[in-house]
Design a protein around this motif. Structure first.
Motif, mmCIF file in Angstrom:
data_model
loop_
_atom_site.group_PDB
_atom_site.id
_atom_site.type_symbol
_atom_site.label_atom_id
_atom_site.label_comp_id
_atom_site.label_asym_id
_atom_site.label_seq_id
_atom_site.Cartn_x
_atom_site.Cartn_y
_atom_site.Cartn_z
ATOM 1 N N ILE A 116 0.794 -1.260 0.191
ATOM 2 C CA ILE A 116 -0.204 -0.040 0.035
ATOM 3 C C ILE A 116 0.867 1.216 0.063
ATOM 4 N N PRO A 117 0.663 2.007 -1.021
ATOM 5 C CA PRO A 117 1.712 3.472 -0.920
ATOM 6 C C PRO A 117 1.692 4.071 0.111
ATOM 7 N N GLY A 118 2.474 4.691 0.541
ATOM 8 C CA GLY A 118 2.823 5.476 1.709
ATOM 9 C C GLY A 118 2.083 6.727 1.655
ATOM 10 N N GLU A 119 1.730 7.318 0.365
ATOM 11 C CA GLU A 119 0.851 8.603 0.307
ATOM 12 C C GLU A 119 -0.527 8.299 0.890
ATOM 13 N N LEU A 120 -1.005 6.921 0.315
ATOM 14 C CA LEU A 120 -2.333 6.812 0.612
ATOM 15 C C LEU A 120 -2.425 6.601 2.069
ATOM 16 N N TYR B 178 -4.532 8.927 7.357
ATOM 17 C CA TYR B 178 -4.073 9.393 8.622
ATOM 18 C C TYR B 178 -4.474 10.906 8.769
ATOM 19 N N ASP B 179 -4.127 11.741 7.770
ATOM 20 C CA ASP B 179 -4.191 13.020 7.811
ATOM 21 C C ASP B 179 -5.555 13.454 7.565
ATOM 22 N N PRO C 190 -5.234 6.033 11.951
ATOM 23 C CA PRO C 190 -3.804 5.873 12.409
ATOM 24 C C PRO C 190 -3.186 4.600 11.679
ATOM 25 N N VAL C 191 -1.840 4.901 11.491
ATOM 26 C CA VAL C 191 -0.956 3.867 10.351
ATOM 27 C C VAL C 191 -1.265 2.651 11.042
ATOM 28 N N ASP C 192 -1.582 2.469 12.517
ATOM 29 C CA ASP C 192 -1.672 1.166 13.101
ATOM 30 C C ASP C 192 -2.996 0.318 12.577
ATOM 31 N N LEU C 193 -4.048 1.123 12.210
ATOM 32 C CA LEU C 193 -5.116 0.570 11.666
ATOM 33 C C LEU C 193 -5.102 0.130 10.137
ATOM 34 N N THR C 194 -4.234 0.855 9.330
ATOM 35 C CA THR C 194 -3.764 0.572 8.124
ATOM 36 C C THR C 194 -3.061 -0.672 7.990
ATOM 37 N N ASN C 195 -2.106 -0.658 8.942
ATOM 38 C CA ASN C 195 -1.168 -1.695 9.006
ATOM 39 C C ASN C 195 -1.954 -3.146 9.637
ATOM 40 N N ASP C 196 -3.141 -2.950 10.272
ATOM 41 C CA ASP C 196 -3.846 -4.041 10.715
ATOM 42 C C ASP C 196 -4.660 -4.548 9.616
ATOM 43 N N ILE D 119 2.605 -2.276 3.875
ATOM 44 C CA ILE D 119 2.719 -0.877 3.759
ATOM 45 C C ILE D 119 4.098 -0.067 3.431
ATOM 46 N N ASP D 120 4.082 0.720 2.408
ATOM 47 C CA ASP D 120 5.285 1.705 2.152
ATOM 48 C C ASP D 120 5.625 2.503 3.379
ATOM 49 N N GLU D 121 6.188 1.989 4.457
ATOM 50 C CA GLU D 121 6.486 2.562 5.748
ATOM 51 C C GLU D 121 7.331 3.743 5.340
#
Length: 865
Positions: free
Chosen positions: A381-385, A390-391, A396-402, A411-413
Motif C-alpha cells: 500500500i503506497p505511503g501517500e495513501l 491518517y491526515d 492511524p497507521v496502526d489501523l492501516t497496518n492491521d 505498507i510503504d512505511e
C-alpha cells in the motif's frame, strides 16, 4: 493447583508480607517527576529515586503489583497485541525489592520458594539463566538451591544485564523460565529456537550492584539492591494450565463481555483479544489523568482507543460499544484497584466521546482503503495513501497496518514516514526522553522544614552549589544554591511555587529567588551579596507578604475543588494546579463548558465557606488511613507513607503538603477570572483571592462606571441601552448595504458601455476602484442578466491585494469555464481561486500585475471561443 489471577496477586503479597516486605500501592501510569518515561513500564519505576539514593523510605523491603503500559516510545508492543499469546499494551508487574537490605542469595531463595512451594510449580519444569560473568549467581542456583547445572544457562548478551539508562545503577540478571512441554515448538534461551513459545520467562531478578559512569566505568554500589519482576498474566496462564495469556480467567471474562456487546459468538477471534487488552490500558490511562489528544501521551491513548474501535466494527459492532466494557473491567479488577470504580463515569464518558468522534471518519476511511486495495497492483500500500488516511480521516497507521496484515499486504512505511514527518515529530515529542543519572548532583543531607509555623529561623549552611558542582563558598554577585539543615522556605511541590526571601550570614546575604527540592534537601536558589561559606550560621527569612498571598490561593484551591464536585458532580478530579502569590490555576476533569450560572454558584459556594471561617486542621496519618478517612489525593502527586491531611470544616479534606491559612476567613474574597477547555475532557479555572480579588472587582467597577458615563445611563439600565444601540447599528448596516448595492448596480450599468466583441460574443473586462469585494458577486449577476449572453471579468485592487471574479452565462460554459479563466488571471497576480463553471472568484497579492493580467484575457478567450 489452579488459582485465579486475583488469588495469585493476593498470594504474592501475603508471601512477601510474611518476609518483612512493605506492601506498596501501584503508582500512576503517568510517572511522577520523571521526564525520562512516557509511561510507567516496570515495577521499579516508582522506586527509581530510592535506588539512585536521592530518596529515603522508612522500609528497606517492598512488594508491589505495578500497573504498566508499553504502547509508545522505547517500549511499544501495540502492533503485536492480539496476534501473539503474550503481548499486551497493559500488564501487571509483580515485584519484590530490596534497598540495600538482602541481595542475591535471599532474592533467589524468595523467588524459588514462592514458585515451587507457594504456587507448587514442578521444579523439573523450571530452568534459569544467569549473566555469563556472574559466577556468584550460578553457584547459588547450583549449590544452594539445587538446580542441575545443565538447567543453568549462561547468557552473555544485554538480555541478562540490566541498566537504568546509559548511566546509573545497573547489574546482572537471573531469569526463571517455565517449560510448557515438548508439544510446543521452541528452544531454551540462548539457542536458535529461543523465540519459540515452549520456554517462557516468568521472573526476572535484577542484581543492582554497579553504577555505570558516562565513560563506561563500572563502580560498585555502596548498597547493592534487588529489583524483580514477574508478569501476573504470564504466571496466571501457567497456574491455569493454558498456553495463551488471553485464555486466563481475567481475559476470558473480558473477551466474553466484549463478544456479547459487539454481537459475535466466535470467542477465538483475535479482534476480541485486541479489544480486551485495550480496554485495560485505555481505562487505566484515563483513570490516571491522560486524555485523548494529538500529541504525547494523549496521542498514544487515542491510537489505542481507535485500534480497539476498528476491531469492534470489524466484528460487526453497529453502535458505540467500547465504553460499555468499563463495567466488565471494573468487576474483574475493581477490588485490586478501587480507583476504577471511583473514576468509572469519567472513563466511560471519555471513551464514548472519543469513539463517537472517530466513528464519524472511520467508515469513510475504510471505504477509501478497501477501494484502494481492490485496485492495488502488487502487495504494498503506497505511503501517500497511508498518510492521506491518517491526515484527512484521522486513520492511524496502526489501523492501516492491521487491515494490510489481514489481506496479506505490506505498507510503504518509508513513504509514509516521509509524508508525515512534521506530524510525527509533534506526536513523538513526549517520547524523546533521556537522562544521565550521574550528571545530577546528589545531596545527601536532609532539610527539616519549619515553614508550617515559622517565617524565620536559624540554621546552618550544609552545602553550596555553583553550576553543577559543590563548592566551599559563593562570592559577591555569584549565582548558586544554598542547602540548609532546616528552613522555613517551602520548596516547590503540589502546584505551590517555592518561597523567596533572604538568608543572612556573617559576611553577606543570599537573596533567594526560588526554592526547589533536591532529593530530601531543600535547594535555595539565588544570588549572593558579599560572601557565604559552607558551615556559616544563617538567619532565614521568607518574603512573608508573598507567602501570605500564596497561602490564601492554596487554601482557596481546596475549597474550589470541593465546590466543583458539589456543583458539577463527583466525576470532577484535579488534573493539575498552579498556586503562586498572584493567582490560582486549577485544572479538572469535565466534559463540557461550565455555564455562567454554574460558575456563579461555584464562586458563591467557595465564598460561603470562606465566610464560615472554618479553622484549618492538619493531621499526619498513614497514607492508607488517610484515604480511608475520605481524604482526596491530588493528581500527579507522589506521596510518602506518612501524609499530611488538611481539613477545612466539613467541606474539604485533602492530602496536601502545602502551606495554608489558619482559618478560611483569612482568604478574604474569592473571584473566578476565567474558565476554558485546555484538552479533551479537561477544563481550567483561573481565580484570585484576597486583595488581588478586591483590586479586580474595583477595576471591573471602574470599567462599568466609565461605560455608563459614555452611554449616558446608569448600571441598572446599561444592558438595555447596549441592546438598543446594537439594534440601531444593525438597521444602519442594512441601510448602508442597500445603498452600496444600488451604487454597484448603477456602476454596473455604466460598465456595459465597455463591452467588446470577441468572436461574436459579448465580453466585459474591467478594473474597478472603490468597490467592496463582497459586492462583486451581485454585480456580476446583474451584468450577466443585462448582457443576456456573454462573459464578465472584473478585478479590484485594494490594500495591496487583488480580488478577481469571472461570470459566464450558461450558454457559454461548454466553451469557457469560469474557474479555468479566473485561475489563468490569478496565477499572474500571485494567487489562485475556484468556483462553479458559471461563476468563480480568486484572490492575489500582486496588484501591480493586474492590468497586464486582465489584458491577457483577450488572447485567452480568442483561443477558447
Amino acid at each position: 493447583m489452579t488459582l485465579s489471577t486475583a488469588d495469585i496477586r493476593r498470594t504474592f503479597f501475603e508471601y512477601f508480607g510474611r518476609h518483612g516486605h512493605q506492601a506498596v500501592s501501584s503508582s500512576s501510569l503517568v510517572p511522577a517527576d520523571d521526564p525520562t518515561l512516557l509511561f510507567t513500564n516496570a515495577g521499579m519505576n516508582q522506586f527509581k529515586d530510592v535506588f539512585l539514593g536521592t530518596e529515603k523510605r522508612s522500609y528497606t523491603r517492598a512488594v508491589s503489583a505495578q500497573r504498566c503500559v508499553r504502547a509508545g516510545g522505547k517500549h511499544n508492543d501495540l502492533e503485536n497485541v492480539g496476534y501473539t499469546a503474550r503481548h499486551h499494551t497493559f500488564f501487571e508487574m509483580m515485584g519484590n525489592f530490596s534497598f540495600g537490605d538482602y541481595f542475591k542469595k535471599e532474592a533467589i531463595e524468595f523467588a524459588w520458594t514462592f514458585l515451587t512451594e507457594e504456587l507448587k510449580l514442578p521444579k523439573e519444569k523450571l530452568l534459569v539463566t544467569v549473566y555469563s560473568e556472574d559466577d556468584e549467581a550460578f553457584d547459588i542456583w547450583e549449590h544452594h538451591i539445587g538446580v542441575p547445572k545443565e538447567k543453568i544457562i549462561r547468557i552473555s548478551t544485554s538480555d541478562n544485564f540490566w541498566s537504568m539508562g546509559d548511566t546509573g545503577p545497573c547489574g546482572p540478571c537471573s531469569e526463571i523460565f517455565y517449560d510448557h512441554g515438548e508439544h510446543i515448538w521452541g528452544g531454551p534461551p540462548g539457542t536458535p529456537e529461543e523465540d519459540g513459545d515452549r520456554f517462557i520467562e516468568i521472573w526476572n531478578l535484577v542484581f543492582m550492584q554497579y553504577n555505570r559512569q558516562a565513560d563506561g566505568t563500572m563502580e560498585p554500589l555502596p548498597k547493592p539492591s534487588i529489583d524483580t519482576g514477574m508478569g501476573l498474566e504470564r504466571i496466571s496462564a501457567i497456574m491455569q494450565d493454558v498456553h495463551s495469556n488471553y485464555e486466563i480467567d481475567l481475559f476470558a471474562n473480558l473477551i466474553s463481555a466484549a463478544a456479547s456487546i459487539v454481537g459475535t459468538s466466535d470467542l477465538s477471534d483475535k479482534s476480541l483479544r485486541v479489544i480486551a487488552d485495550h480496554i485495560r490500558s485505555c481505562a487505566f490511562l484515563v483513570c490516571d489523568g491522560v486524555m485523548p489528544s494529538n500529541e504525547g501521551r494523549g496521542y498514544v491513548l487515542r491510537r489505542i482507543i481507535r485500534r480497539a474501535v476498528r476491531h469492534g466494527y470489524k466484528l460487526g459492532a453497529s453502535d458505540i460499544f467500547f465504553y460499555k466494557l468499563v463495567d466488565a473491567l471494573t468487576k474483574e479488577m475493581g477490588e485490586a484497584y478501587p480507583e476504577l470504580a471511583d473514576q468509572k463515569p469519567v472513563i466511560e464518558k471519555v471513551l464514548r466521546v472519543e469513539e463517537e468522534q472517530f466513528s464519524k471518519t472511520l467508515s469513510r476511511g475504510m471505504n477509501i482503503l478497501n477501494d484502494a486495495l481492490r485496485e492495488l497492483e502488487g502487495d504494498t500500500i503506497p505511503g501517500e495513501l497511508v498518510f492521506k488516511l491518517y491526515d484527512t480521516y484521522g486513520f492511524p497507521v496502526d489501523l492501516t497496518n492491521d487491515v494490510a496484515r489481514e489481506h496479506d499486504y505490506n505498507i510503504d512505511e518509508a513513504g509514509f514516514e516521509a509524508a508525515m514527518q512534521a506530524q510525527r515529530k509533534r506526536a513523538q515529542e513526549a517520547s524523546n526522553f533521556g537522562a544521565d543519572y550521574n550528571s545530577t548532583l546528589r545531596v545527601e543531607q536532609q532539610t527539616a522544614f519549619t515553614g508550617y509555623s515559622e517565617a524565620t529561623g536559624e540554621s546552618n549552611v550544609v552545602e553550596l552549589i555553583s553550576g553543577n558542582s559543590f563548592c566551599e563558598q559563593l562570592t559577591d554577585g555569584q549565582e548558586g544554591v544554598v542547602v540548609l539543615d532546616e528552613t522555613p522556605f517551602y520548596a516547590e511541590a503540589g502546584g505551590q511555587v517555592g518561597d523567596t526571601g533572604t538568608l543572612k550570614v556573617a559576611n553577606g546575604e543570599f537573596v533567594v529567588s526560588d526554592t526547589q527540592k533536591m532529593g530530601n534537601a531543600f535547594a535555595h536558589r539565588g544570588v549572593v551579596k558579599g560572601t557565604i561559606k559552607k558551615g556559616d550560621k544563617a538567619s532565614a527569612k521568607i518574603d512573608d507578604t508573598k507567602r501570605t498571598a500564596i497561602r490564601k490561593n492554596h487554601s482557596a484551591t481546596h475549597l474550589l475543588h470541593s465546590a466543583l464536585r458539589e456543583v458539577l458532580g463527583d466525576h470532577v478530579t484535579q488534573k493539575g494546579s498552579l498556586v503562586n502569590a498572584e493567582r490560582l490555576r486549577f485544572d479538572f476533569s469535565h466534559f463540557e463548558g461550565v455555564s455562567a450560572a454554574q460558575l456563579a454558584t461555584i464562586e458563591a459556594r467557595v465564598n460561603e465557606e470562606i465566610q464560615a471561617n472554618h479553622a484549618l486542621k492538619t493531621q499526619l496519618m498513614d497514607l492508607d488511613e488517610a484515604k480511608a478517612s475520605g481524604a482526596m489525593a491530588l493528581f500527579g502527586e507522589k506521596y510518602d507513607e506518612k501524609v499530611r491531611v488538611v481539613t477545612m470544616g466539613p467541606f474539604s479534606t485533602e492530602l496536601c503538603g502545602g502551606t495554608h491559612v489558619n482559618q478560611t476567613g483569612d482568604i478574604g474574597l474569592f473571584k473566578i477570572v476565567s474558565e476554558a477547555g485546555i484538552a479533551s475532557g479537561v477544563r481550567r479555572i483561573d481565580a484570585i483571592t484576597g486583595m488581588g480579588a478586591l483590586a479586580f472587582v474595583q477595576q471591573q467597577q471602574a470599567v462599568l462606571q466609565e461605560s455608563c458615563a459614555l452611554l449616558k445611563t446608569d448600571s441598572s439600565n446599561l444592558v438595555e441601552k447596549i441592546s438598543q444601540l446594537q439594534g440601531q447599528q444593525k438597521d444602519l448596516e442594512k441601510s448602508v448595504t442597500s445603498l452600496k448595492q444600488k451604487m454597484a448596480s448603477q456602476h454596473g450599468a455604466d460598465l456595459l458601455s465597455q463591452t467588446k466583441d470577441i468572436k461574436g460574443h459579448k465580453v466585459l473586462i474591467a478594473e474597478l476602484d472603490g468597490v467592496e469585494a463582497k459586492s462583486l458577486r451581485g454585480m456580476v449577476d446583474d451584468l450577466k442578466n443585462r448582457m443576456g449572453e456573454g462573459i464578465v471579468v472584473l478585478g479590484v485592487p485594494a490594500d495591496g491585494k487583488v480580488s478577481l471574479i469571472v461570470g459566464v452565462t450558461k450558454g457559454l460554459t461548454g466553451q469557457v469555464k469560469a474557474g479555468e479563466l479566473v485561475n489563468h488571471i490569478a496565477a499572474q497576480v500571485g494567487g489562485k481561486g475556484g468556483g462553479r463553471p458559471d461563476m468563480a472568484q480568486a484572490g492575489g497579492s500582486q496588484p501591480e500585475n493586474l492590468a497586464a493580467a486582465l489584458q491577457s484575457v483577450n488572447v485567452w478567450l480568442e483561443d477558447k471561443l
